[in-house]
Design an enzyme around this catalytic site. Structure first.
Site, PDB file in Angstrom:
ATOM      1  N   PRO A  10      36.695  34.062  33.391  1.00  0.00           N
ATOM      2  CG  PRO A  10      34.662  34.241  34.499  1.00  0.00           C
ATOM      3  CD  PRO A  10      35.737  33.252  34.147  1.00  0.00           C
ATOM      4  CG  ASN A  11      35.350  39.661  33.718  1.00  0.00           C
ATOM      5  OD1 ASN A  11      34.898  40.159  32.689  1.00  0.00           O
ATOM      6  ND2 ASN A  11      34.581  39.199  34.663  1.00  0.00           N
ATOM      7  NE  ARG A  18      38.516  41.907  36.548  1.00  0.00           N
ATOM      8  CZ  ARG A  18      38.406  40.689  37.060  1.00  0.00           C
ATOM      9  NH1 ARG A  18      39.190  39.711  36.661  1.00  0.00           N
ATOM     10  NH2 ARG A  18      37.492  40.430  37.974  1.00  0.00           N
ATOM     11  CE1 TYR A  23      41.608  40.214  40.662  1.00  0.00           C
ATOM     12  CE2 TYR A  23      40.497  42.059  39.601  1.00  0.00           C
ATOM     13  CZ  TYR A  23      40.450  40.931  40.395  1.00  0.00           C
ATOM     14  OH  TYR A  23      39.258  40.516  40.943  1.00  0.00           O
ATOM     15  CG  ASN A  73      42.413  33.114  38.266  1.00  0.00           C
ATOM     16  OD1 ASN A  73      41.312  33.017  38.821  1.00  0.00           O
ATOM     17  ND2 ASN A  73      43.167  34.188  38.372  1.00  0.00           N
ATOM     18  CB  ALA A  76      33.477  35.816  38.945  1.00  0.00           C
ATOM     19  CG  HIS A  79      33.750  33.658  44.167  1.00  0.00           C
ATOM     20  ND1 HIS A  79      34.753  33.279  45.029  1.00  0.00           N
ATOM     21  CD2 HIS A  79      34.278  34.632  43.375  1.00  0.00           C
ATOM     22  CE1 HIS A  79      35.836  34.024  44.789  1.00  0.00           C
ATOM     23  NE2 HIS A  79      35.571  34.847  43.786  1.00  0.00           N
ATOM     24  CG  ASP A  86      29.698  18.830  39.906  1.00  0.00           C
ATOM     25  OD1 ASP A  86      30.189  18.892  41.054  1.00  0.00           O
ATOM     26  OD2 ASP A  86      28.465  18.795  39.688  1.00  0.00           O
ATOM     27  CD  GLU A 100      40.501  27.705  43.712  1.00  0.00           C
ATOM     28  OE1 GLU A 100      40.324  26.602  44.284  1.00  0.00           O
ATOM     29  OE2 GLU A 100      39.832  28.718  43.949  1.00  0.00           O
ATOM     30  CG  HIS A 102      42.062  32.872  43.371  1.00  0.00           C
ATOM     31  ND1 HIS A 102      40.983  33.038  42.537  1.00  0.00           N
ATOM     32  CD2 HIS A 102      41.875  31.698  44.009  1.00  0.00           C
ATOM     33  CE1 HIS A 102      40.163  32.010  42.680  1.00  0.00           C
ATOM     34  NE2 HIS A 102      40.683  31.175  43.569  1.00  0.00           N
ATOM     35  CG  LEU A 103      46.181  37.434  39.267  1.00  0.00           C
ATOM     36  CD1 LEU A 103      45.028  37.744  38.336  1.00  0.00           C
ATOM     37  CD2 LEU A 103      47.467  38.055  38.755  1.00  0.00           C
ATOM     38  CB  SER A 104      43.093  39.432  44.568  1.00  0.00           C
ATOM     39  OG  SER A 104      41.967  38.594  44.339  1.00  0.00           O
ATOM     40  NE  ARG A 109      39.283  41.537  45.738  1.00  0.00           N
ATOM     41  CZ  ARG A 109      39.051  41.311  44.433  1.00  0.00           C
ATOM     42  NH1 ARG A 109      39.539  40.227  43.839  1.00  0.00           N
ATOM     43  NH2 ARG A 109      38.329  42.166  43.750  1.00  0.00           N
ATOM     44  NE  ARG A 113      35.871  40.092  44.848  1.00  0.00           N
ATOM     45  CZ  ARG A 113      35.553  40.197  43.558  1.00  0.00           C
ATOM     46  NH1 ARG A 113      35.727  39.169  42.739  1.00  0.00           N
ATOM     47  NH2 ARG A 113      35.074  41.319  43.065  1.00  0.00           N
TER      48      ARG A 113
HETATM   49  C1  DQA Z   1      40.368  36.271  40.988  1.00  0.00           C
HETATM   50  C2  DQA Z   1      39.521  36.567  42.228  1.00  0.00           C
HETATM   51  C3  DQA Z   1      38.030  36.458  41.895  1.00  0.00           C
HETATM   52  O1  DQA Z   1      37.262  36.774  43.041  1.00  0.00           O
HETATM   53  C4  DQA Z   1      37.664  37.422  40.803  1.00  0.00           C
HETATM   54  O2  DQA Z   1      36.309  37.249  40.439  1.00  0.00           O
HETATM   55  C5  DQA Z   1      38.544  37.337  39.610  1.00  0.00           C
HETATM   56  C6  DQA Z   1      39.972  37.148  39.805  1.00  0.00           C
HETATM   57  C7  DQA Z   1      41.863  36.521  41.251  1.00  0.00           C
HETATM   58  O3  DQA Z   1      42.673  36.049  40.458  1.00  0.00           O
HETATM   59  O4  DQA Z   1      42.226  37.204  42.216  1.00  0.00           O
HETATM   60  O5  DQA Z   1      38.110  37.528  38.478  1.00  0.00           O
HETATM   61  O6  DQA Z   1      40.212  34.909  40.648  1.00  0.00           O
END
Ligand code: DQA
Length: 148
Positions: A10-11, A18, A23, A73, A76, A79, A86, A100, A102-104, A109, A113
């Site tokens: 998502p997002n 964003r 990011y 990725n 959110a 978390h 599963d 897995e 993550h950009l950040s 943070r 998270r």
């Molecule tokens: C994220 C980190 C997550 O905490 C956040 O909700 C995201 C992006 C990252 O790529 O850093 O949407 O997965």
């Protein structure tokens, strides 16, 4: 040819606009194009972005059925989505790699998270390197696939 699913939660379809200070300024299309250039003819990449937990779960089921490794990725959902966790467990349980990404660096943070419910069932985790996290994940995925 080997197929690899590159799945974004998502997002992440909003990357570029964003929170660019967190990011980065690259769009998801930019990141996906760089991954395509990175693998060249060595793999076929299938790109999926969804804001929908049910759809992401179904993508993991398809990964199991089609025996496709996954770069994910979970955004959110990392978390709190036990359902996606599963589904990811079925991927790695089937002997398929799931990296897995993550950009950040979520550990640097907000506290919510700091935990990923996905990490415990992932093959490995790469976080904190911006768009390079995907490049590093793909590099390692190709290494893992080469070892099979
Ligand atoms: C994220 C980190 C997550 O905490 C956040 O909700 C995201 C992006 C990252 O790529 O850093 O949407 O997965």
């Amino acid at each position: 040819m080997v197929v690899i699913l590159v799945v974004n939660g998502p997002n992440l379809g909003r990357l570029g606009s964003r929170e660019p200070e967190i990011y980065g300024s690259q769009s998801l299309e930019d990141i996906n194009s760089a991954l395509t250039a990175q693998v060249g003819d060595a793999a076929e990449l299938k790109f999926i972005q969804s804001d929908d937990e049910a759809e992401l779960i179904s993508v993991m089921h398809q990964a199991v059925d089609n025996r496709t490794p996954v770069i994910l990725n979970p955004a959110a959902f990392s978390h709190y989505s036990y359902a996606l966790r599963d589904a990811c467990a079925m991927v790695t349980g089937a002997g398929l790699a799931l990296i897995e990404v993550h950009l950040s660096n979520p550990h640097a943070r907000e506290e919510f998270r700091h935990n990923s419910v996905i990490s415990g069932v992932a093959t490995g985790v790469i976080a904190g390197f911006g768009a390079d996290s995907y490049r590093l994940a793909m590099d390692q995925m190709m290494t893992l696939l080469g070892r099979q």
